[in-house]
Design an enzyme around this catalytic site. Structure first.
Site, PDB file in Angstrom:
ATOM      1  N   CYS A   1       1.288 -14.466  16.530  1.00  0.00           N
ATOM      2  CA  CYS A   1       1.798 -14.045  15.227  1.00  0.00           C
ATOM      3  C   CYS A   1       2.529 -15.162  14.507  1.00  0.00           C
ATOM      4  O   CYS A   1       2.958 -14.991  13.370  1.00  0.00           O
ATOM      5  CB  CYS A   1       2.757 -12.864  15.404  1.00  0.00           C
ATOM      6  SG  CYS A   1       4.248 -13.294  16.338  1.00  0.00           S
ATOM      7  N   GLY A   2       2.701 -16.299  15.161  1.00  0.00           N
ATOM      8  CA  GLY A   2       3.430 -17.408  14.556  1.00  0.00           C
ATOM      9  C   GLY A   2       4.758 -17.667  15.221  1.00  0.00           C
ATOM     10  O   GLY A   2       5.293 -18.772  15.153  1.00  0.00           O
TER      11      GLY A   2
END
Length: 275
Positions: A240-241
């Site tokens: 998701c980062g």
């Protein structure tokens, strides 16, 4: 053997010290890794989206005989209702302090869409990830003085996680502890059931992994991997980062903001300049 390491650890860690720590932790059970962390890792918190592995770690911590580290929950504003219900169940069950961080300047989805436009995750998923996960996490770490975090990542989840070590140091100097790094999904699921740990109700409705409602769907026949359905129709996406390079994510978000004409809605410029 753990006495060879300072209590708490003196930072920054050298490569040799980190390698020695991982050699030591690799021999321990998750419970013993967590016990080690409680005495050795400075300013320790647990970051969680209330997935199964994070819930197992929390339950283990609750039985450690030590105060439970505070939790950091990144509220993207787009979680399922079942996830928000689980947050309340966890707060009640474990009497744990949960610090909630939302996208900067946003309390509601409407606030977010006024600032970033609608369906940002479709237009630029990296900028979306930065706005809802990466920037709020960095803000939490700075405001709370976080130097170490417990994560729910495991090798068997695949992708970038396949080579996980028990302890990692990211590009900002943050220590990331992965106490269940070597556990399989079967071990996690068995612990959840044997210890009656609260879990997301969506897992009983065909979901394998639960993220934002707009990009998560039940797994389909033939799907493989523990996180199947997490990013629907985006097979190449595995993170998701939050566990990507912060500085690269920040630069990309800033460049994307500069690309958008000034008359369009405000984007992540406010996030980047405030960080």
């Amino acid at each position: 053997m753990s006495d060879q390491f300072s209590t708490p650890l003196e930072l920054p860690l050298s490569d040799d010290t980190l390698a020695a720590i991982n050699a030591h932790l690799s021999q321990l059970s998750p419970q013993d890794i967590l016990a080690w962390a409680l005495t050795h890792l400075p300013a320790l918190y647990q970051t969680t989206a209330f997935g199964l592995t994070g819930l197992v770690a929390l339950d283990m911590l609750s039985k450690s005989g030590h105060p439970i580290p505070k939790l950091i929950f990144l509220d993207t504003l787009y979680h399922f209702a079942e996830t928000y219900e689980l947050v309340q169940q966890v707060r009640k069950r474990y009497a744990v302090d949960i610090k909630v961080y939302k996208p900067e300047g946003c309390k509601t989805i409407r606030d977010f869409e006024i600032k970033h436009g609608e369906e940002l995750w479709e237009k630029d998923e990296d900028t979306y990830d930065f706005a809802v996960k990466v920037e709020p996490a960095q803000r939490a770490y700075q405001e709370l003085g976080v130097r170490s975090v417990i994560t729910g990542r495991r090798r068997s989840q695949g992708g970038d996680r396949a080579s996980l070590q028990p302890l990692e140091v990211d590009e900002t100097g943050l220590l990331k502890l992965n106490p269940l790094f070597s556990w399989s999904f079967a071990q996690v699921d068995a612990y959840i059931r044997e210890n009656n740990v609260p879990r997301n109700q969506l897992l009983d409705q065909g979901y394998r992994s639960v993220g934002d409602w707009h990009s998560t769907q039940p797994s389909r026949e033939g799907d493989t991997g523990e996180r199947a359905g997490r990013w629907a129709n985006k097979e190449e996406k595995t993170e998701c980062g939050l566990h990507k390079n912060f500085f690269e994510m920040k630069l990309k978000a800033k460049l994307e903001e500069q690309r958008i004409p000034a008359e369009e809605v405000t984007t992540t410029s406010e996030v980047v300049t405030a960080a």
